[in-house]
Motif scaffolding. Structure first.
Motif, PDB file in Angstrom:
ATOM      1  N   ARG A   7       0.823  -1.209   0.000  1.00  0.00           N
ATOM      2  CA  ARG A   7       0.000   0.000   0.000  1.00  0.00           C
ATOM      3  C   ARG A   7       0.854   1.254   0.000  1.00  0.00           C
ATOM      4  O   ARG A   7       0.541   2.241  -0.663  1.00  0.00           O
ATOM      5  CB  ARG A   7      -0.936  -0.003   1.218  1.00  0.00           C
ATOM      6  CG  ARG A   7      -2.295  -0.525   0.882  1.00  0.00           C
ATOM      7  CD  ARG A   7      -3.231  -0.382   2.053  1.00  0.00           C
ATOM      8  NE  ARG A   7      -3.504  -1.737   2.514  1.00  0.00           N
ATOM      9  CZ  ARG A   7      -3.227  -2.214   3.702  1.00  0.00           C
ATOM     10  NH1 ARG A   7      -2.705  -1.444   4.618  1.00  0.00           N
ATOM     11  NH2 ARG A   7      -3.475  -3.461   4.020  1.00  0.00           N
ATOM     12  N   SER A  29      -1.253   2.155 -11.594  1.00  0.00           N
ATOM     13  CA  SER A  29      -2.126   2.274 -10.421  1.00  0.00           C
ATOM     14  C   SER A  29      -3.560   1.878 -10.768  1.00  0.00           C
ATOM     15  O   SER A  29      -4.263   1.300  -9.941  1.00  0.00           O
ATOM     16  CB  SER A  29      -2.076   3.692  -9.847  1.00  0.00           C
ATOM     17  OG  SER A  29      -2.471   4.624 -10.807  1.00  0.00           O
ATOM     18  N   THR A  30      -4.007   2.142 -11.984  1.00  0.00           N
ATOM     19  CA  THR A  30      -5.336   1.728 -12.412  1.00  0.00           C
ATOM     20  C   THR A  30      -5.419   0.204 -12.474  1.00  0.00           C
ATOM     21  O   THR A  30      -6.396  -0.401 -12.021  1.00  0.00           O
ATOM     22  CB  THR A  30      -5.676   2.319 -13.797  1.00  0.00           C
ATOM     23  OG1 THR A  30      -5.572   3.732 -13.723  1.00  0.00           O
ATOM     24  CG2 THR A  30      -7.059   1.939 -14.233  1.00  0.00           C
ATOM     25  N   ARG A  33      -5.649  -1.115  -8.959  1.00  0.00           N
ATOM     26  CA  ARG A  33      -6.984  -0.894  -8.391  1.00  0.00           C
ATOM     27  C   ARG A  33      -7.986  -1.909  -8.942  1.00  0.00           C
ATOM     28  O   ARG A  33      -8.818  -2.444  -8.211  1.00  0.00           O
ATOM     29  CB  ARG A  33      -7.466   0.528  -8.695  1.00  0.00           C
ATOM     30  CG  ARG A  33      -7.489   1.390  -7.461  1.00  0.00           C
ATOM     31  CD  ARG A  33      -8.088   2.744  -7.728  1.00  0.00           C
ATOM     32  NE  ARG A  33      -7.066   3.605  -8.327  1.00  0.00           N
ATOM     33  CZ  ARG A  33      -7.198   4.220  -9.497  1.00  0.00           C
ATOM     34  NH1 ARG A  33      -8.286   4.115 -10.191  1.00  0.00           N
ATOM     35  NH2 ARG A  33      -6.232   4.961  -9.973  1.00  0.00           N
ATOM     36  N   ARG A  36      -7.542  -5.305  -7.312  1.00  0.00           N
ATOM     37  CA  ARG A  36      -8.089  -5.383  -5.956  1.00  0.00           C
ATOM     38  C   ARG A  36      -9.595  -5.600  -5.972  1.00  0.00           C
ATOM     39  O   ARG A  36     -10.151  -6.138  -5.034  1.00  0.00           O
ATOM     40  CB  ARG A  36      -7.789  -4.100  -5.192  1.00  0.00           C
ATOM     41  CG  ARG A  36      -6.373  -4.006  -4.744  1.00  0.00           C
ATOM     42  CD  ARG A  36      -6.217  -2.790  -3.945  1.00  0.00           C
ATOM     43  NE  ARG A  36      -5.831  -3.167  -2.595  1.00  0.00           N
ATOM     44  CZ  ARG A  36      -5.579  -2.324  -1.653  1.00  0.00           C
ATOM     45  NH1 ARG A  36      -5.699  -1.043  -1.871  1.00  0.00           N
ATOM     46  NH2 ARG A  36      -5.208  -2.737  -0.470  1.00  0.00           N
ATOM     47  N   ARG A  37     -10.279  -5.152  -7.007  1.00  0.00           N
ATOM     48  CA  ARG A  37     -11.743  -5.274  -7.075  1.00  0.00           C
ATOM     49  C   ARG A  37     -12.203  -6.687  -7.391  1.00  0.00           C
ATOM     50  O   ARG A  37     -13.362  -7.020  -7.183  1.00  0.00           O
ATOM     51  CB  ARG A  37     -12.300  -4.339  -8.143  1.00  0.00           C
ATOM     52  CG  ARG A  37     -12.438  -2.932  -7.656  1.00  0.00           C
ATOM     53  CD  ARG A  37     -13.189  -2.116  -8.672  1.00  0.00           C
ATOM     54  NE  ARG A  37     -12.477  -0.851  -8.812  1.00  0.00           N
ATOM     55  CZ  ARG A  37     -12.384  -0.147  -9.894  1.00  0.00           C
ATOM     56  NH1 ARG A  37     -12.972  -0.562 -10.992  1.00  0.00           N
ATOM     57  NH2 ARG A  37     -11.720   0.977  -9.923  1.00  0.00           N
TER      58      ARG A  37
END
Length: 80
Positions: A7, A29-30, A33, A36-37
């Motif tokens: 993180r 970073s996209t 993200r 993680r979803r």
């Protein structure tokens, strides 16, 4: 511990992307993200452990029930 460092690394990259506006860092970073979803990973070791414990307890319970039946028939005979 690794999650905290991860993180922190993502946070540094996001601040660098905001300051510099680098397309590559924003894409990274996209992607992180979106990763993680997704659905959480299933821990296979825990799954196998639970399966083995379930089978062992099932066999143990079967043996106990069979032993109680044998005790009942030996104690009181086969007449009902």
């Amino acid at each position: 511990m690794a999650g905290g460092r991860n993180r922190e690394w993502i946070r540094k990259k996001m601040t660098a992307a905001a300051a510099g506006g680098s397309l590559r860092v924003r894409a990274l970073s996209t992607a992180l993200r979106q990763r993680r979803r997704r659905l959480p990973r299933v821990d296979l070791l825990r799954f196998f452990y639970e399966s083995i414990v379930f089978r062992l307890l099932w066999v143990l319970e079967s043996i106990i029930v069979l032993a109680r039946l044998c005790f009942f028939f030996l104690r009181f005979g086969f007449r009902l």
